[in-house]
Every structure is written in structure tokens, then in C-alpha cells.
Scaffold this motif. Structure first.
Motif, PDB file in Angstrom:
ATOM      1  N   TRP A  22       0.842  -1.184   0.000  1.00  0.00           N
ATOM      2  CA  TRP A  22       0.000   0.000   0.000  1.00  0.00           C
ATOM      3  C   TRP A  22       0.883   1.242   0.000  1.00  0.00           C
ATOM      4  N   THR A  23       0.524   2.220  -0.782  1.00  0.00           N
ATOM      5  CA  THR A  23       1.281   3.466  -0.842  1.00  0.00           C
ATOM      6  C   THR A  23       0.369   4.641  -0.540  1.00  0.00           C
ATOM      7  N   GLY A  24       0.963   5.763  -0.232  1.00  0.00           N
ATOM      8  CA  GLY A  24       0.174   6.941   0.106  1.00  0.00           C
ATOM      9  C   GLY A  24      -0.041   7.824  -1.107  1.00  0.00           C
ATOM     10  N   TRP A  25      -0.951   8.766  -0.984  1.00  0.00           N
ATOM     11  CA  TRP A  25      -1.231   9.703  -2.061  1.00  0.00           C
ATOM     12  C   TRP A  25      -1.090  11.118  -1.518  1.00  0.00           C
ATOM     13  N   GLY A  26      -0.682  11.994  -2.362  1.00  0.00           N
ATOM     14  CA  GLY A  26      -0.445  13.364  -1.951  1.00  0.00           C
ATOM     15  C   GLY A  26      -1.653  14.260  -2.188  1.00  0.00           C
ATOM     16  N   PRO A  27      -1.460  15.584  -2.030  1.00  0.00           N
ATOM     17  CA  PRO A  27      -2.542  16.540  -2.246  1.00  0.00           C
ATOM     18  C   PRO A  27      -3.031  16.492  -3.693  1.00  0.00           C
ATOM     19  N   GLY A  28      -4.263  16.905  -3.889  1.00  0.00           N
ATOM     20  CA  GLY A  28      -4.818  16.939  -5.226  1.00  0.00           C
ATOM     21  C   GLY A  28      -5.312  15.606  -5.728  1.00  0.00           C
ATOM     22  N   GLU A  29      -5.450  14.621  -4.860  1.00  0.00           N
ATOM     23  CA  GLU A  29      -5.924  13.308  -5.278  1.00  0.00           C
ATOM     24  C   GLU A  29      -7.361  13.389  -5.778  1.00  0.00           C
ATOM     25  N   GLN A  30      -7.697  12.502  -6.659  1.00  0.00           N
ATOM     26  CA  GLN A  30      -9.027  12.471  -7.248  1.00  0.00           C
ATOM     27  C   GLN A  30      -9.854  11.345  -6.629  1.00  0.00           C
ATOM     28  N   ALA A  31     -11.113  11.650  -6.351  1.00  0.00           N
ATOM     29  CA  ALA A  31     -12.014  10.629  -5.818  1.00  0.00           C
ATOM     30  C   ALA A  31     -12.257   9.563  -6.881  1.00  0.00           C
ATOM     31  N   GLU A  32     -12.429   8.331  -6.425  1.00  0.00           N
ATOM     32  CA  GLU A  32     -12.675   7.213  -7.322  1.00  0.00           C
ATOM     33  C   GLU A  32     -14.047   6.624  -7.024  1.00  0.00           C
ATOM     34  N   GLN A  33     -14.692   6.153  -8.050  1.00  0.00           N
ATOM     35  CA  GLN A  33     -16.026   5.579  -7.889  1.00  0.00           C
ATOM     36  C   GLN A  33     -15.939   4.131  -7.420  1.00  0.00           C
ATOM     37  N   HIS A  34     -16.621   3.847  -6.345  1.00  0.00           N
ATOM     38  CA  HIS A  34     -16.741   2.490  -5.830  1.00  0.00           C
ATOM     39  C   HIS A  34     -18.220   2.173  -5.630  1.00  0.00           C
ATOM     40  N   TYR A  35     -18.494   0.919  -5.357  1.00  0.00           N
ATOM     41  CA  TYR A  35     -19.876   0.508  -5.141  1.00  0.00           C
ATOM     42  C   TYR A  35     -19.978  -0.337  -3.875  1.00  0.00           C
ATOM     43  N   LEU A  36     -21.011  -0.070  -3.094  1.00  0.00           N
ATOM     44  CA  LEU A  36     -21.353  -0.918  -1.958  1.00  0.00           C
ATOM     45  C   LEU A  36     -22.287  -1.992  -2.491  1.00  0.00           C
ATOM     46  N   VAL A  37     -21.875  -3.249  -2.331  1.00  0.00           N
ATOM     47  CA  VAL A  37     -22.600  -4.365  -2.932  1.00  0.00           C
ATOM     48  C   VAL A  37     -23.314  -5.169  -1.848  1.00  0.00           C
ATOM     49  N   GLU A  38     -24.603  -5.399  -2.069  1.00  0.00           N
ATOM     50  CA  GLU A  38     -25.415  -6.249  -1.191  1.00  0.00           C
ATOM     51  C   GLU A  38     -26.153  -7.281  -2.052  1.00  0.00           C
ATOM     52  N   PRO A  39     -26.272  -8.510  -1.573  1.00  0.00           N
ATOM     53  CA  PRO A  39     -25.643  -9.071  -0.383  1.00  0.00           C
ATOM     54  C   PRO A  39     -24.145  -9.289  -0.607  1.00  0.00           C
ATOM     55  N   ARG A  40     -23.395  -9.237   0.446  1.00  0.00           N
ATOM     56  CA  ARG A  40     -21.938  -9.357   0.332  1.00  0.00           C
ATOM     57  C   ARG A  40     -21.506 -10.706  -0.238  1.00  0.00           C
ATOM     58  N   ALA A  41     -22.336 -11.734  -0.068  1.00  0.00           N
ATOM     59  CA  ALA A  41     -21.979 -13.064  -0.546  1.00  0.00           C
ATOM     60  C   ALA A  41     -21.843 -13.114  -2.059  1.00  0.00           C
ATOM     61  N   LEU A  42     -22.437 -12.142  -2.773  1.00  0.00           N
ATOM     62  CA  LEU A  42     -22.381 -12.123  -4.234  1.00  0.00           C
ATOM     63  C   LEU A  42     -21.491 -10.998  -4.761  1.00  0.00           C
ATOM     64  N   ALA A  43     -20.628 -10.459  -3.908  1.00  0.00           N
ATOM     65  CA  ALA A  43     -19.809  -9.301  -4.283  1.00  0.00           C
ATOM     66  C   ALA A  43     -18.569  -9.667  -5.078  1.00  0.00           C
ATOM     67  N   GLY A  44     -18.253 -10.960  -5.221  1.00  0.00           N
ATOM     68  CA  GLY A  44     -17.023 -11.357  -5.904  1.00  0.00           C
ATOM     69  C   GLY A  44     -15.850 -11.382  -4.941  1.00  0.00           C
ATOM     70  N   GLY A  45     -14.713 -11.882  -5.421  1.00  0.00           N
ATOM     71  CA  GLY A  45     -13.578 -12.144  -4.541  1.00  0.00           C
ATOM     72  C   GLY A  45     -13.035 -10.946  -3.788  1.00  0.00           C
ATOM     73  N   GLY A  46     -12.742  -9.840  -4.475  1.00  0.00           N
ATOM     74  CA  GLY A  46     -12.204  -8.667  -3.804  1.00  0.00           C
ATOM     75  C   GLY A  46     -10.687  -8.685  -3.682  1.00  0.00           C
ATOM     76  N   ASP A  47     -10.163  -7.734  -2.912  1.00  0.00           N
ATOM     77  CA  ASP A  47      -8.726  -7.524  -2.759  1.00  0.00           C
ATOM     78  C   ASP A  47      -8.148  -8.478  -1.707  1.00  0.00           C
TER      79      ASP A  47
END
Length: 267
Positions: free
Chosen positions: A6-31
Motif C-alpha cells: 500500500w502506498t500513500g497519495w499526496g494533495p490533489g488526489e481524485q475521488a474514485e467511484q466504488h460501489y457498496l454491494v449487497e448481499p456481500r456473498a455475491l460481491a465477488g472475490g475482492g482484494d
């Protein structure tokens, strides 16, 4: 499988689109780092080889966890060696098992076992899973019918557990536990499986299924890093506390035995 740190990010970072998935059992493997980084912070040794599967070993060398995406069907394998009154045991989980559910089991491997008797059904009933008794087995099914937890007995009367989830297209994963798997680990798994908390996935990593519900959220990379670091910090704190308790136990030595005859001779 060596992982990028894991690395850090500096000023001016851009927001990234993520999704909250329900039910979690069908969310796929992940990180995978959700599982592996926590274990390493808890003192587990990373024995992964470059270009090979992820492989982690417990501090006492009695438990090994691997994730192998290069073989079929692939996925997670957790192996515990025989020790004392505990027989050898295995747990296998498909590669699409969400890491949040895998972590429910693997995180429990880093904590002392509770003194309370485990009950696999309790977390499921608390989330209103339906129990369906049938000849030779009992199955609990999630309210939306996408996930299940099944109990049955083998020919020797030993408890066997089987779980999994699938969408309307039949895509999903399964998990199996040998009869010798410690029951508190099976309960920890069932609690993670039944948890109503959604799983978060980045754009492009959300499975296509009519059975899932998604909520779009904007997340800064630094927020993702902070959440991961908080989980790692909690693992390190717990490992330190456990080590401190173990090392602070008073050291005692047996008193020399004095026989009646020798006591009398000194009078």
C-alpha cells in the motif's frame, strides 16, 4: 504471489467511484490484501514465492493459508495440523468467495478462542435466515435465497459443514469444512457470511447479477489507505497484547522436596 504494498497519495488526489454491494456473498472475490495484510500484521509469515500462490503460515507453524488462482478450481485452502486434542483439519473456499467472508474465518485464527460453546446457527438466525430440515441434513438459507449454510453427518456420525452462494445464472462459490474443523471457526465464518454489511468494490469489479443491489460512492485513495491501515493497526495491537500477556505470566519453579527423614535429621 507477491503483492504490491500500500502506498500513500499526496494533495490533489481524485475521488474514485466504488460501489457498496449487497448481499456481500455475491460481491465477488475482492482484494486479497484484506486477508493477507491483516495476517502479516498479526505475526504470520509470508512464504509466497514470486509468481506463485499466496502462502501464509501461523506463528506457531501449525496452520497454513494459501490462495491459488492458477489451478482449477482454485481458491483458498486453510490447513491446520494435528495438535494435542485437535485433529488435522481443512477448509476450502472458492476463488469468488468475498474476502470479507474469508477474513471472518482467518481473522478468528489470530484471536484466543472464546470460553463460550460455539453455535453456527446463531448468527444466521439473528439475520433471519430460514432453516430447512431435510433427510440427513439441515440447511439455512439467506432471506433472498442467494446463500446457504448446510449441516450433515458423515457415515461415522461426524458433523460436516458446506456453504456457498450463487446468483440467478449459477455463478458463485462454495466452501467446505472437514468434520475436524474447530467449531468456533465455522461459527466465525457463518457470522461473516450472514453479516448485513455490504462489501465495497471498485468500478469494473462488480459482478453482473440481478440479485445484487449497489450503491455508488466516491472514495479518495487516501481514505482507502486509511481504512486498510486502521485494520492493520488493530491486528498489530492485538498481536502485541497477546504477546504481552503470554510473556507476563509469572515464572515458577518447583520447591525442593524435603522428606520427613531429612527434616528430622536437621532438628
Amino acid at each position: 504471489m507477491k503483492e504490491k504494498q500500500w502506498t500513500g497519495w499526496g494533495p490533489g488526489e481524485q475521488a474514485e467511484q466504488h460501489y457498496l454491494v449487497e448481499p456481500r456473498a455475491l460481491a465477488g472475490g475482492g482484494d486479497l490484501r484484506h486477508v493477507s495484510a491483516f495476517l502479516r500484521a498479526s505475526g504470520w509469515k509470508d512464504q509466497s514465492k514470486s509468481g506463485g500462490p499466496l502462502s501464509l503460515q501461523s506463528p506457531d507453524r501449525k496452520i497454513r493459508i494459501t490462495y491459488d488462482p492458477y489451478t482449477l478450481p482454485g481458491g483458498w485452502t486453510i490447513h491446520g495440523q494435528a495438535s494435542g486434542h485437535q485433529d488435522e483439519w481443512w477448509v476450502t473456499l472458492g476463488r469468488q468467495t468475498p474476502v470479507e467472508i474469508v477474513a471472518g474465518l482467518t481473522d478468528a485464527l489470530t484471536r484466543p478462542r472464546s470460553a463460550h460453546a460455539p453455535n453456527v446457527w446463531t448468527p444466521l438466525h439473528e439475520q433471519r435466515w430460514r432453516t430447512q430440515p431435510d433427510a440427513g441434513h439441515v440447511t439455512a438459507v439467506s432471506p433472498d435465497g442467494s446463500a446457504w449454510m448446510q449441516f450433515q453427518q458423515d457415515s461415522n456420525g461426524r458433523a460436516m459443514w458446506w456453504s456457498g452462494a450463487e446468483d440467478e445464472q449459477g455463478h458463485g462459490w462454495t466452501a467446505s469444512f472437514t468434520a475436524t474443523t474447530p467449531m468456533h471457526l465455522v461459527q466465525s465464518f457463518s457470522a461473516a457470511l450472514a453479516s448485513p454489511e455490504p462489501a465495497m468494490r471498485p468500478r469494473g469489479r462488480v459482478p453482473y447479477s440481478a440479485r445484487i443491489r449497489t450503491t455508488s460512492v466516491s472514495v479518495l485513495p487516501s481514505q482507502l489507505s486509511a481504512w486498510q491501515q486502521a485494520r492493520i493497526a488493530a491486528a498489530r495491537a492485538a498481536a502485541w497484547a497477546h504477546s504481552s500477556v503470554r510473556n507476563s505470566r509469572p515464572y515458577t519453579t518447583a520447591r525442593p522436596r524435603t522428606t520427613v527423614a531429612s527434616a528430622r535429621s536437621r532438628r
